[in-house]
Design a protein around this motif. Structure first.
Motif, PDB file in Angstrom:
ATOM      1  N   LYS A  38      -7.996  25.724  55.487  1.00  0.00           N
ATOM      2  CA  LYS A  38      -7.448  26.268  56.726  1.00  0.00           C
ATOM      3  C   LYS A  38      -6.529  25.283  57.424  1.00  0.00           C
ATOM      4  O   LYS A  38      -5.535  25.655  58.010  1.00  0.00           O
ATOM      5  N   HIS A  39      -6.902  24.027  57.380  1.00  0.00           N
ATOM      6  CA  HIS A  39      -6.086  23.033  58.080  1.00  0.00           C
ATOM      7  C   HIS A  39      -4.904  22.624  57.195  1.00  0.00           C
ATOM      8  O   HIS A  39      -5.086  22.366  56.006  1.00  0.00           O
ATOM      9  N   PRO A  40      -3.702  22.524  57.750  1.00  0.00           N
ATOM     10  CA  PRO A  40      -2.541  22.165  56.927  1.00  0.00           C
ATOM     11  C   PRO A  40      -2.718  20.823  56.223  1.00  0.00           C
ATOM     12  O   PRO A  40      -2.187  20.620  55.128  1.00  0.00           O
ATOM     13  N   TYR A  41      -3.477  19.911  56.847  1.00  0.00           N
ATOM     14  CA  TYR A  41      -3.692  18.621  56.208  1.00  0.00           C
ATOM     15  C   TYR A  41      -4.504  18.777  54.929  1.00  0.00           C
ATOM     16  O   TYR A  41      -4.181  18.200  53.893  1.00  0.00           O
ATOM     17  N   GLY A  82      -2.534  15.911  72.181  1.00  0.00           N
ATOM     18  CA  GLY A  82      -2.619  17.158  71.439  1.00  0.00           C
ATOM     19  C   GLY A  82      -3.155  16.921  70.057  1.00  0.00           C
ATOM     20  O   GLY A  82      -3.877  15.959  69.806  1.00  0.00           O
ATOM     21  N   CYS A  83      -2.789  17.774  69.105  1.00  0.00           N
ATOM     22  CA  CYS A  83      -3.291  17.666  67.741  1.00  0.00           C
ATOM     23  C   CYS A  83      -2.786  16.371  67.126  1.00  0.00           C
ATOM     24  O   CYS A  83      -1.581  16.122  67.098  1.00  0.00           O
ATOM     25  N   VAL A  84      -3.712  15.534  66.617  1.00  0.00           N
ATOM     26  CA  VAL A  84      -3.289  14.233  66.097  1.00  0.00           C
ATOM     27  C   VAL A  84      -2.467  14.374  64.815  1.00  0.00           C
ATOM     28  O   VAL A  84      -1.788  13.447  64.401  1.00  0.00           O
ATOM     29  N   PHE A  85      -2.539  15.516  64.200  1.00  0.00           N
ATOM     30  CA  PHE A  85      -1.804  15.698  62.952  1.00  0.00           C
ATOM     31  C   PHE A  85      -0.382  16.208  63.204  1.00  0.00           C
ATOM     32  O   PHE A  85       0.457  16.237  62.313  1.00  0.00           O
ATOM     33  N   ALA A  86      -0.118  16.574  64.432  1.00  0.00           N
ATOM     34  CA  ALA A  86       1.159  17.225  64.741  1.00  0.00           C
ATOM     35  C   ALA A  86       2.403  16.475  64.224  1.00  0.00           C
ATOM     36  O   ALA A  86       3.312  17.107  63.685  1.00  0.00           O
ATOM     37  N   PRO A  87       2.475  15.126  64.356  1.00  0.00           N
ATOM     38  CA  PRO A  87       3.704  14.457  63.908  1.00  0.00           C
ATOM     39  C   PRO A  87       4.023  14.669  62.431  1.00  0.00           C
ATOM     40  O   PRO A  87       5.171  14.531  62.015  1.00  0.00           O
ATOM     41  N   ARG A  88       3.007  14.968  61.626  1.00  0.00           N
ATOM     42  CA  ARG A  88       3.280  15.136  60.197  1.00  0.00           C
ATOM     43  C   ARG A  88       3.109  16.594  59.766  1.00  0.00           C
ATOM     44  O   ARG A  88       3.246  16.906  58.592  1.00  0.00           O
ATOM     45  N   CYS A  89       2.775  17.424  60.682  1.00  0.00           N
ATOM     46  CA  CYS A  89       2.401  18.783  60.299  1.00  0.00           C
ATOM     47  C   CYS A  89       3.630  19.674  60.170  1.00  0.00           C
ATOM     48  O   CYS A  89       4.462  19.732  61.079  1.00  0.00           O
ATOM     49  N   PRO A  90       3.758  20.347  59.032  1.00  0.00           N
ATOM     50  CA  PRO A  90       4.917  21.213  58.860  1.00  0.00           C
ATOM     51  C   PRO A  90       4.893  22.430  59.796  1.00  0.00           C
ATOM     52  O   PRO A  90       5.919  23.056  60.029  1.00  0.00           O
ATOM     53  N   LYS A  91       3.718  22.755  60.333  1.00  0.00           N
ATOM     54  CA  LYS A  91       3.623  23.966  61.145  1.00  0.00           C
ATOM     55  C   LYS A  91       3.542  23.680  62.635  1.00  0.00           C
ATOM     56  O   LYS A  91       3.336  24.591  63.436  1.00  0.00           O
ATOM     57  N   ALA A  92       3.684  22.420  62.993  1.00  0.00           N
ATOM     58  CA  ALA A  92       3.442  22.048  64.386  1.00  0.00           C
ATOM     59  C   ALA A  92       4.372  22.787  65.336  1.00  0.00           C
ATOM     60  O   ALA A  92       5.559  22.961  65.060  1.00  0.00           O
ATOM     61  N   GLU A  93       3.839  23.218  66.443  1.00  0.00           N
ATOM     62  CA  GLU A  93       4.646  23.834  67.500  1.00  0.00           C
ATOM     63  C   GLU A  93       4.316  23.147  68.814  1.00  0.00           C
ATOM     64  O   GLU A  93       3.410  22.317  68.887  1.00  0.00           O
ATOM     65  N   ALA A  95       2.788  24.104  71.352  1.00  0.00           N
ATOM     66  CA  ALA A  95       1.412  24.302  71.792  1.00  0.00           C
ATOM     67  C   ALA A  95       0.493  23.237  71.198  1.00  0.00           C
ATOM     68  O   ALA A  95      -0.447  22.775  71.846  1.00  0.00           O
ATOM     69  N   CYS A  96       0.761  22.835  69.947  1.00  0.00           N
ATOM     70  CA  CYS A  96      -0.094  21.865  69.279  1.00  0.00           C
ATOM     71  C   CYS A  96      -0.084  20.523  69.994  1.00  0.00           C
ATOM     72  O   CYS A  96      -1.019  19.753  69.919  1.00  0.00           O
ATOM     73  N   ARG A  97       1.054  20.226  70.649  1.00  0.00           N
ATOM     74  CA  ARG A  97       1.181  18.891  71.232  1.00  0.00           C
ATOM     75  C   ARG A  97       0.576  18.803  72.621  1.00  0.00           C
ATOM     76  O   ARG A  97       0.532  17.748  73.219  1.00  0.00           O
ATOM     77  N   GLU A 115      -5.654  19.128  72.288  1.00  0.00           N
ATOM     78  CA  GLU A 115      -6.188  18.853  70.965  1.00  0.00           C
ATOM     79  C   GLU A 115      -7.112  19.997  70.543  1.00  0.00           C
ATOM     80  O   GLU A 115      -8.012  20.381  71.288  1.00  0.00           O
ATOM     81  N   PRO A 116      -6.898  20.562  69.360  1.00  0.00           N
ATOM     82  CA  PRO A 116      -7.785  21.642  68.908  1.00  0.00           C
ATOM     83  C   PRO A 116      -9.150  21.087  68.537  1.00  0.00           C
ATOM     84  O   PRO A 116      -9.244  20.031  67.925  1.00  0.00           O
ATOM     85  N   GLY A 117     -10.204  21.770  68.930  1.00  0.00           N
ATOM     86  CA  GLY A 117     -11.544  21.343  68.548  1.00  0.00           C
ATOM     87  C   GLY A 117     -11.888  21.853  67.164  1.00  0.00           C
ATOM     88  O   GLY A 117     -11.195  22.709  66.603  1.00  0.00           O
ATOM     89  N   ALA A 172     -10.044  22.414  62.729  1.00  0.00           N
ATOM     90  CA  ALA A 172      -9.428  22.103  64.016  1.00  0.00           C
ATOM     91  C   ALA A 172      -7.937  22.332  63.932  1.00  0.00           C
ATOM     92  O   ALA A 172      -7.162  21.414  63.744  1.00  0.00           O
ATOM     93  N   CYS A 173      -7.508  23.587  64.025  1.00  0.00           N
ATOM     94  CA  CYS A 173      -6.076  23.859  63.942  1.00  0.00           C
ATOM     95  C   CYS A 173      -5.774  25.181  64.633  1.00  0.00           C
ATOM     96  O   CYS A 173      -6.525  26.143  64.510  1.00  0.00           O
ATOM     97  N   TYR A 174      -4.681  25.206  65.374  1.00  0.00           N
ATOM     98  CA  TYR A 174      -4.310  26.445  66.076  1.00  0.00           C
ATOM     99  C   TYR A 174      -3.667  27.464  65.151  1.00  0.00           C
ATOM    100  O   TYR A 174      -3.715  28.657  65.373  1.00  0.00           O
ATOM    101  N   PHE A 175      -2.963  26.942  64.157  1.00  0.00           N
ATOM    102  CA  PHE A 175      -2.258  27.862  63.259  1.00  0.00           C
ATOM    103  C   PHE A 175      -2.735  27.666  61.839  1.00  0.00           C
ATOM    104  O   PHE A 175      -2.008  27.150  61.006  1.00  0.00           O
ATOM    105  N   PRO A 176      -3.992  28.009  61.578  1.00  0.00           N
ATOM    106  CA  PRO A 176      -4.559  27.701  60.263  1.00  0.00           C
ATOM    107  C   PRO A 176      -3.827  28.407  59.136  1.00  0.00           C
ATOM    108  O   PRO A 176      -3.218  29.456  59.339  1.00  0.00           O
TER     109      PRO A 176
HETATM  110  S1  SF4 Z   1      -2.891  22.427  65.398  1.00  0.00           S
HETATM  111 FE1  SF4 Z   1      -0.727  22.573  65.052  1.00  0.00          FE
HETATM  112  S2  SF4 Z   1      -0.094  20.523  64.542  1.00  0.00           S
HETATM  113 FE2  SF4 Z   1      -2.301  20.564  64.373  1.00  0.00          FE
HETATM  114  S3  SF4 Z   1      -2.633  21.007  62.252  1.00  0.00           S
HETATM  115 FE3  SF4 Z   1      -2.641  22.961  63.260  1.00  0.00          FE
HETATM  116  S4  SF4 Z   1      -0.549  23.654  63.134  1.00  0.00           S
HETATM  117 FE4  SF4 Z   1      -0.519  21.507  62.631  1.00  0.00          FE
END
Ligand code: SF4
Ligand SMILES: Nc1ncnc2c1ncn2[C@@H]1O[C@H](COP(=O)(O)OP(=O)(O)OP(=O)(O)O)[C@@H](O)[C@H]1O
Ligand code: SF4
Ligand SMILES: [Mg+2]
Lengths: 331, 704
Positions: free
Chosen positions: B596-599, B634-645, B647-649, B652-654, B666-670
């Motif tokens: 689910k998580h892009p990472y 916000g989401c700590v993965f956002a700087p490397r995440c291809p889907k970051a928007e 809202a992610c910044r 922080e998603p729980g 822990a992702c808004y856009f799984p």
């Molecule tokens: S919350 Fe946003 S930045 Fe974080 S992993 Fe999900 S899509 Fe990527």
């Protein structure tokens, strides 16, 4: 670098505490000794009871113990060592020349042996299993574990009495009466007297450095980075140099520690060769219960060891590139 | 003319207990511009072969017979001097363990400069600028050439050794396991880098690895070694797609594949052959399910298969197709088909919001000013549960805090916050005088077998030491040691008892480390990359061993690794870590099938593919993880995440942001789901979650 500063501050604090402890121990031990420096004079009938009381008051010995301790602390930490009881001259005036005599003998010896035996140690460590390795280890261990006066006497018998190459005793000929350090040391006569004790101390110290360097190189010899150095096309000697550089740290710290201990002199050696060093002076002073002299000598020796320890720690932290930066990152 | 021609090479080591025949009659040749792979289990002689070519054999090793011709010159006959000229100028070397291959007291730039100036007469300035150039090529910051090796991470050090190998543009680069011990993402980048550069310089590559997947993706031809013998060789497409040798089949089957998820990989049971004699029978016969009398009589010759670049050494090569079919069935190898999932027992270890912060060092001045120190949040609010008989896998790239987490739950490091309960007793109970008991019940197996084994102790002393310390089975010490050695596959155990670590191969060393942990019959095992130095087949053995321990002895296991493939294979549940947090957690099957998580998705995609005909899309995640001191909001993965928007910044998603039964992320856009409408709302997800497992997302202070 802040890690390093913090480390430095800590070490300094420890050293200061150690110095205080050492100084106090000296004080207590000396007071615990039976008798007093004046006893011999009294028994010889040279002093009357009246005079003794006066002298005791002059030296502050009639004061309560804690007061004595405080004034002792104050003056010794300011390097005011006072007067020698028996020689009636400033303690520093008695000690300084002896200390110089000891250092002029042992410092060059230590440096020489540190360089030569470490190089030899690295070489035999690299050529592990060679005859030279076994021979050098056995010889130096033997020299290290035999009391230094035995080696000394042996050398005196062979080189002074049998071969008559060098004088057996003293630092200068009896006829010489030099003034000042330069005249004392810058002369052929001195060199002539110097060579034998110098050689014996070089040999005496050689074992530790040799083993330390050898073990370091042996440990590094199979390591991966040396394999890469070899693959790069470095020659044997260049590889050995890298292995040596990688085992320098313990040698360097050990050298610093030894340097501190040199301030104690090598008592037995000084006795055998009649070398007027600080070790011999200390023994005499203890026999005669010359408190100020003993205190000062022991204090200087302890201080040298403490400072050397500090220097060793700092050297280590400074020369090991992996120590000086802060640790504790993530996994 | 080929570049490197190895003919009938035989290498032996002389040891106290006789001669070791490490390489026996191996022949192959490498053409110009070709990538050649060398694969095989630990101890099969791969490194020995490379060292023979480079003339780097240790003093007790010698080339008995055969020739190594490089550009027509026989390297075995060169004098020391001539060889030094060939080394690096013509043949460069990327060593097996980058971690300790660089000189610790010499700056990295100086080491490369030394390589250049040993062979070329150039000024310091020229050499320096060449080093800067090389750093740039391998993707390192050229301003860091004066840094020392310990200031670089494992992956960066490996780049330094690669830069060094490239310095003189050699004709042949020999890379001995250049990526072993690095995490998948770094491994992927490094392999990519090697290929890119080598392509540009048009040099040949001899790549040694036990990861068949890496060879499948990068090499044109390969040889499979076993017991110092070449079992099969030829073009990668032929050998790996249609193996004709039972050993290759076994090796290929034991390479775990993520998609196959819970299907048991077929490992090759048994242990490597005894090399104390030159092979009389087929070296593989003891472990080969197809062995016949013929195999006892002689080792088969390598024979050419008609009409293709493919050679195999097996008496039954004509029956290859049949063997191939049988080989996929575990029963062929004498492995019971599948183990029944024993019930998972009571909870053994539980943490809630566990934290481990490190205070960053400050200058004296800053301290005097009373500034608050910065914290590295190595473990930042991790809640875990491990039951008996359960294996929890913890995955993540290097630096994400997984090792710190391991050490913290082993109580080797003091947690700075959160709850910790082991075997029903809280942290305080153990710190309060019951540490000894804890130390016996909980064992940890470390990453680096070099670091964790004292080089001056024999195997007997190493494995026996814990027994003495804990006064456990002291009356039957020898038996306990031997039993444990056999358990970990060091057979015959007696042969190893008096050996020192440096006399063992990397794989054997790691097994000693495992034995050291198992000898106390622990309840709980923490394994930190225990298999990163092992080759596939041994790795599978180790994984199976752990699985078995979990199933039969009721041990709870935490398995920490960057190697998702083996995690998927061994674990019951998985937790994926990123920057000290768990960002996805759930049953292995559901994570492997539907990350689910892009990472997690990119981690899964970075694992190499063993089938050379499949083209994999490399997922090269940009950059390195951010500095754990200065985390983005916000989401700590956002700087490397291809889907970051945007809202992610913001928030922080729980971990409960997405929830599907036990599977949480822990992702808004799984991935694999329609994006949630309003991420901010979802943040309160823990409201409907299990309160015990409430969201660890917000780490507050470092108070104890
Ligand atoms: S919350 Fe946003 S930045 Fe974080 S992993 Fe999900 S899509 Fe990527
Ligand atoms: N210096 C040595 N002395 C004695 N035996 C050795 C020595 N080095 C290696 N061996 C033995 O030679 C055999 C081949 O070892 P080698 O290191 O070439 O294996 P490898 O295929 O590279 O294994 P790994 O994948 O674990 O690195 C092993 O049985 C090993 O124990
Ligand atoms: S020769 Fe025999 S033992 Fe060897 S691999 Fe072939 S079938 Fe197996
Ligand atoms: Mg190897």
């Amino acid at each position: 670098m802040s890690e390093f500063q913090r480390f430095l501050a800590k070490r300094l604090a420890i050293s200061i505490v150690l110095t205080l402890v050492a100084v106090s121990v000296i004080f207590v031990v000396l007071r615990l000794l039976p008798g007093s420096p004046f006893e011999s004079l009294v028994t010889a009938g040279n002093l009357s009871q009246q005079q003794i009381t006066e002298i005791r008051a002059m030296y502050g010995l009639d004061q309560p113990m804690w007061r004595q301790y405080l004034s002792y602390l104050q003056s010794i930490l300011l390097f005011q060592f006072g007067y020698s009881i028996l020689r009636s001259q400033p303690v520093w005036g008695v000690l300084a020349p002896r200390l110089v005599n000891t250092l002029i003998l042992l410092v060059p010896a230590l440096v020489t042996t540190a360089v030569l035996s470490s190089l030899l140690g690295m070489y035999v460590g690299w050529n592990r299993g060679s005859k030279l390795e076994k021979l050098s280890i056995i010889t130096t261990t033997f020299l290290r574990s035999t009391p230094v006066f035995i080696t000394g006497i042996l050398f005196v018998i062979v080189f002074a009495y049998n071969l008559e190459l060098v004088p057996a005793f003293g630092m200068r000929s009896i006829s010489a009466s030099p003034e000042g350090y330069v005249e004392t040391f810058a002369s052929l006569d001195f060199l002539h007297h110097y060579i034998l004790p110098f050689t014996v101390s070089v040999l005496y110290y050689s074992g530790d450095f040799l083993l330390l360097a050898r073990n370091g190189v042996v440990e590094k010899r199979g390591s991966e980075f040396l394999k890469l150095h070899r693959a790069k096309g470095l020659s044997e000697m260049q590889q050995l140099a890298r292995a040596g550089r990688n085992s320098m740290l313990p040698i360097l710290t050990y050298f610093a520690l030894r340097l501190g201990m040199i301030f104690q002199g090598l008592i037995l050696l000084e006795v055998v060769f009649g070398w007027p060093g600080i070790g011999r002076e200390l023994v005499l002073a203890i026999q005669q219960q010359d408190y100020p002299l003993v205190q000062a000598a022991v204090f200087i020796m302890a201080l040298a060891v403490i400072v050397a320890n500090l220097v060793a720690d700092v050297l280590y932290a400074y020369f090991d590139p992996t120590v000086s930066t802060s640790g504790g990152g993530a996994a | 003319m080929s570049l490197l021609d190895i003919t009938d090479l035989t290498v032996t080591y002389s040891t106290d207990s006789g001669t070791v025949h490490a390489v026996n009659d191996v022949s192959f040749s490498i053409d110009e511009g070709v990538n050649y792979g060398l694969a095989g289990e630990s101890g099969s002689g791969k490194s020995t072969l490379a060292e023979a070519v480079l003339g780097l054999l240790p003093s007790n090793g010698s080339v008995e017979s055969g020739s190594i011709e490089f550009q027509g010159r026989d390297l075995t006959g060169l004098s020391e001097r001539e060889r030094r000229d060939v080394l690096w100028e013509d043949i460069a070397y990327i060593p097996q363990s980058a971690m300790d291959s660089l000189d610790p007291v010499m700056s990295t730039g100086a080491q490369i400069r030394q390589a250049i100036q040993t062979h070329r007469n150039v000024t310091d300035d020229k050499a320096r600028s060449r080093v800067r150039e090389l750093f740039e090529i391998v993707g390192l910051d050229p301003d860091r050439i004066d840094d020392y090796p310990h200031e670089f991470s494992g992956g960066m050090r490996q780049r330094v050794t690669i830069a060094m190998a490239l310095a003189l543009e050699p004709d042949l680069i020999i890379a001995d396991e250049p990526t072993t011990g690095l995490d998948v993402i770094v491994q992927d980048k490094i392999i990519d880098k090697i290929l890119e550069i080598q392509d540009r310089m048009d040099s040949s590559l001899l790549l040694i690895t036990h990861e068949i997947g890496v060879i499948a993706e990068t090499c044109d031809e390969l040889s499979i070694l076993y017991g110092g013998k070449a079992m099969e060789q030829g073009s990668v497409d032929n050998v790996l797609v249609n193996p004709t040798n039972p050993y290759t089949m076994g090796l290929k089957n034991s390479f775990p594949e993520i998609e196959e998820g819970d299907q048991d990989p077929v490992s090759i049971p048994g242990s490597p052959p005894n090399l104390s004699e030159a092979p009389g029978a087929c070296v593989f016969k003891d472990r080969c399910p197809f062995a016949t009398e013929e195999c006892e009589a002689s080792h088969p010759d390598l024979v050419d298969l008609p009409n293709r670049n493919h050679r195999s050494a097996c008496h039954h090569v004509t029956k290859a197709a049949q063997m191939r079919r049988d080989a996929t069935d575990p029963e062929t190898w004498g492995i019971p088909d599948s183990h029944d999932e024993s019930d998972r027992g009571e909870v053994l270890l539980e943490t809630d919001g566990l934290e481990k912060y490190y205070e960053q060092s400050q200058s004296l001045l800053e301290q005097l000013r009373g500034n608050d120190p910065n914290y590295v949040r190595a473990v930042d609010g991790v809640s875990l549960r491990v039951r008996r008989s359960e294996i929890l896998g913890i995955a993540g790239e290097s630096g994400c805090g997984k090792s710190t987490l391991g050490e913290t739950i082993a109580l080797l490091k003091q947690p700075t916050g959160g709850e910790f309960v082991f075997d029903g007793e809280p942290y305080e109970h153990y710190v309060d005088g019951n540490m000894r008991e804890f130390r016996r019940k909980v064992q940890i197996i470390f990453q680096d077998p070099f670091d964790s084994l004292n080089p001056r102790q024999t195997v007997r002393q190493l494995v026996g030491e814990p027994l003495t310390i804990h006064d456990y089975r002291t009356d039957e010490r020898e038996r306990a040691i031997i039993e444990t050695l056999e358990k970990v596959g060091l057979t015959p155990a007696r042969k190893f008892l008096d050996q020192y670590p440096h006399q063992l191969s990397g794989g054997q060393r790691q097994r000693v480390a495992v034995a050291k942990a198992l000898v106390l019959d622990p309840d709980f095992l923490i394994c930190d990359e225990p298999a990163s130095m092992l080759d596939v087949s041994l790795k599978v053995n180790l994984l199976n061993l752990l699985r078995e321990l979990a199933d039969t002895e009721d041990i709870g296991i935490v398995y920490i690794s960057h190697d998702l493939a083996s995690l998927v294979q061994v674990s019951d549940r998985l937790a994926i870590m990123y920057l000290g947090r768990v960002i996805e957690e759930g049953d292995v099957e559901s994570i492997a099938a539907e990350p689910k998580h892009p990472y997690t998705t990119s981690l899964l995609a970075a694992a190499p593919e063993k089938d050379p005909t499949v083209d994999r899309d490399r997922v090269l995640l940009d950059g390195e993880p951010p500095n754990p001191v200065d985390l983005p909001s916000g989401c700590v993965f956002a700087p490397r995440c291809p889907k970051a928007e945007d809202a992610c910044r913001e928030n922080e998603p729980g971990l409960d942001t997405v929830r599907d039964g036990e599977h949480r992320a822990a992702c808004y856009f799984p991935d694999g789901e329609i994006p949630a409408d309003d991420p901010a709302d979802d943040r309160s997800g823990s409201a409907y979650g299990n309160p015990e497992f409430s969201s660890p997302a917000s780490g507050d202070s470092a108070s104890d």
